[in-house]
Design an enzyme around this catalytic site. Sequence first.
Site, PDB file in Angstrom:
ATOM      1  N   LEU A  96       3.003  -1.629   8.074  1.00  8.81           N
ATOM      2  CA  LEU A  96       3.928  -0.966   9.000  1.00  8.81           C
ATOM      3  C   LEU A  96       4.505  -2.002   9.969  1.00  8.81           C
ATOM      4  O   LEU A  96       3.846  -2.980  10.313  1.00  8.81           O
ATOM      5  CB  LEU A  96       3.172   0.127   9.767  1.00  8.81           C
ATOM      6  N   HIS A 112     -10.874   0.527   6.765  1.00 10.23           N
ATOM      7  CA  HIS A 112     -10.807  -0.646   5.883  1.00 10.23           C
ATOM      8  C   HIS A 112     -12.195  -0.878   5.291  1.00 10.23           C
ATOM      9  O   HIS A 112     -13.186  -0.861   6.039  1.00 10.23           O
ATOM     10  CB  HIS A 112     -10.339  -1.877   6.669  1.00 10.23           C
TER      11      HIS A 112
HETATM   12  C1  GRF Z   1     -10.361   3.079   0.325  1.00 13.43           C
HETATM   13  O1  GRF Z   1     -11.385   2.105   0.135  1.00 13.43           O
HETATM   14  C2  GRF Z   1      -9.678   2.805   1.644  1.00 13.43           C
HETATM   15  O2  GRF Z   1     -10.535   2.286   2.633  1.00 13.43           O
HETATM   16  C3  GRF Z   1      -8.665   1.794   1.239  1.00 13.43           C
HETATM   17  O3  GRF Z   1      -8.134   2.319   0.025  1.00 13.43           O
HETATM   18  C4  GRF Z   1      -9.234   2.893  -0.703  1.00 13.43           C
HETATM   19  C5  GRF Z   1      -8.805   4.195  -1.364  1.00 13.43           C
HETATM   20  O4  GRF Z   1      -8.678   5.159  -0.360  1.00 13.43           O
HETATM   21  N1  GRF Z   1      -7.646   1.584   2.240  1.00 13.43           N
HETATM   22  P1  GRF Z   1      -8.498   6.725  -0.743  1.00 13.43           P
HETATM   23  O5  GRF Z   1      -9.486   7.027  -1.844  1.00 13.43           O
HETATM   24  O6  GRF Z   1      -7.072   6.896  -1.200  1.00 13.43           O
HETATM   25  O7  GRF Z   1      -8.812   7.463   0.522  1.00 13.43           O
END
Ligand code: GRF
Length: 200
Positions: A96, A112
């Site tokens: 962003l 994260h």
């Molecule tokens: C997760 O590990 C998140 O922390 C990262 O992307 C992965 C998938 O996230 N940013 P989600 O299953 O779409 O919530």
Amino acid sequence: MTAKLKVAVVISGGGSNLKALIAAAAQPGAAFEVTHVFCNRPGAGGLAHAAAAGIPTMVIDHKGFSSRGAFDAALDTALRTAEPDIVALAGFMRILTAPFIESWRGKMTNIHPSLLPLYKGLHPHRQALEAGATMHGCTVHWVTPGVDEGPIIAQAEVPILPGDTEETLQARTLIAEHKLYAQALTMIANGEASFPPSSS
Ligand code: GRF
């Protein structure tokens, strides 16, 4: 009964963190509610989780914009209409722009999958394995213009086990993420976590 913290969740993909937040918000006494879901990718799996819970969704396809700034402006307009207390980025995979982030300063969070400040950016599990780490984890933090740089709200540790691959470590870390994000939003709702006052 104090009003629940209103959370708009922004996703890009499968939305497993979104699914976990929706489940946590459905628990009796939950301190937050997921009021809207925004997504930059049409057809993303996470949209089905929102629909199943009757939560309004909006797709803002980043491919439809000529610049990052133009996409961010569209997302900003949509978010302002939703009027959330918190914008929770969850599996959101776009960078962003600083002006957008500044306009949501102290109201935007991200998760994260590493123990920040370790292993920022892409492939954090791979970075941890390649570094020979024995402990990994996940972090919920306030979003600031630097990628994965903002003040930390909460962290959870995840052991790295012998024979772990990027996939096995990612799966184990996700389980921790699904608990941590709800805990972090509950902390914010209870006034236990707020964006630190600027040092200046
Ligand atoms: C997760 O590990 C998140 O922390 C990262 O992307 C992965 C998938 O996230 N940013 P989600 O299953 O779409 O919530």
